[in-house]
Each structure stands twice: as structure tokens, then as C-alpha cells.
Design an enzyme around this catalytic site. Sequence first.
Site, short mmCIF file in Angstrom:
data_model
loop_
_atom_site.label_atom_id
_atom_site.label_comp_id
_atom_site.label_asym_id
_atom_site.label_seq_id
_atom_site.Cartn_x
_atom_site.Cartn_y
_atom_site.Cartn_z
N GLU A 75 0.81 -1.22 0.00
CA GLU A 75 0.00 0.00 0.00
C GLU A 75 0.85 1.28 0.00
O GLU A 75 0.39 2.33 0.45
CB GLU A 75 -0.94 0.01 1.22
CG GLU A 75 -1.94 -1.13 1.26
CD GLU A 75 -3.10 -0.93 0.30
OE1 GLU A 75 -2.99 -0.11 -0.62
OE2 GLU A 75 -4.13 -1.61 0.49
N HIS A 94 -3.46 2.75 8.32
CA HIS A 94 -4.53 2.16 7.51
C HIS A 94 -4.94 0.83 8.14
O HIS A 94 -4.11 -0.07 8.32
CB HIS A 94 -4.05 1.92 6.07
CG HIS A 94 -4.97 1.06 5.26
ND1 HIS A 94 -6.34 1.26 5.23
CD2 HIS A 94 -4.73 -0.01 4.47
CE1 HIS A 94 -6.89 0.35 4.45
NE2 HIS A 94 -5.94 -0.45 3.98
N TYR A 121 -15.71 14.84 19.85
CA TYR A 121 -14.38 14.30 19.64
C TYR A 121 -14.12 13.89 18.20
O TYR A 121 -12.99 13.95 17.72
CB TYR A 121 -14.10 13.15 20.61
CG TYR A 121 -13.70 13.68 21.96
CD1 TYR A 121 -12.39 13.99 22.24
CD2 TYR A 121 -14.67 13.93 22.93
CE1 TYR A 121 -12.02 14.51 23.47
CE2 TYR A 121 -14.32 14.46 24.15
CZ TYR A 121 -12.99 14.74 24.42
OH TYR A 121 -12.64 15.29 25.63
#
Length: 214
Positions: A75, A94, A121
Site C-alpha cells: 500500500e 490504515h 471528539y
Amino acid sequence: MSPEESAAREGLVRWGRSMFERGLTPGSSGNLSVRLADGYLFTPTNSCLGFLDSERLSKLDGNGKHISGDPPTKELPLHFAFYETRPSARAVVHLHSTYATALSCLADVDPNDAIPPITPYVVMRVGKVPIVPYTRPGSADVAPLIRAKAGDHPAILLGNHGPVVAGTSLEAAVFATEELEETAKLVLLTRGMAIRHLAATEIADLEATFMLRG
């Protein structure tokens, strides 16, 4: 090895194990990276984040050339698209975490804002989360899709794949990823219910007060 690199290697092992043990990244899914002064550290291809070896982490130079350790995750285009677009990014996370990935598979989610502002948040740590179209894992086709969004968004959902989050440190990226996952869970648990979203003035107040910097 510099103190910076040593600390980054330790952090990748520690946070990888933490997320694996809490069920956020099953099997050999997910990948992490950290930007160093002289290059990058990546988790190796097909590695389990719960059992990383600091000495076998993949090191790449500033041009993305593999120089030591095991072969890096496939990736790379995903991570480098964030680093190229966000100068403040020092780490990218990821995962294939359950709820955020489930959200990335839904056809009726707003592609420009997949995570509604239902808690302070998620606004403070994540911001708006767009979805980019599906691409084959590891394909360079994802890079222009990420670059088109990452300048304004530190967190993105990959269509039918899962979340990717950049942060000013590995810890910040992990915390934002966890906040995204928990909010995705709330979104799915309350799906079909009458939800009270934060008002635009409340969101503006949070953004001005906490100055989200992914």
C-alpha cells in the site's frame, strides 16, 4: 541508527500490537508508516501488526526506495499520497477495522462526509471524512484520489476497503483512527434513529478552539 528512528521503530511495534490486541486489525490486515528525517519506516508486506519485529521493519529512503528490512506493504501509493499532500503528516495508519470498513461499504453514505458530527471528539480529532471510490488494494490508482482529498482531510475512507488516517505523530494518527472507528460504530448503531447532530456553530467553536491538525 538515530534516536528518532529507534523511537519510531519502538512506536510502530507498540501501537501495532495495541491495535491488534483490541481487535482493530485482524490477521495480516492493515499497515502503518512513519516519516523520518532521512526517509520512512513501513510495516512489511503480509505482516501481522500484533507481532511486528522492530529490526525487520521496512526502511525506505526519501525517494521511496527500499533500503533495509523486509519488503514493505503493497500500500505504498496510499501512504505516499498522504505524505505528498500533507506536509504536517508524520505518520499514516490504515486499518480494516470493522465499523469504519462497514461504513465504507454502504451505498447511501455521503461521499463528502461519511462520519456525521454526532460527538465533539470526532470533530476535534478527525473532522469530515470523505469516501474515495474503490481501487484494488496496492494499486497506484488510489494515489490521485487521495491527493484530491487529503489536503483538506486527514482521514479518508477507501470505498469497500477501510479507513486511512494521517497524523502529526504516530500516536495522533492512532488516536484519530480509533475515534473514527468508535464514531462509525455509533453511526451504525443509531442508523434509522432520529439523531441530534452538533450544530454548525458548535462545530465552528470546536474547530476554532482545538484547531484540528492531522
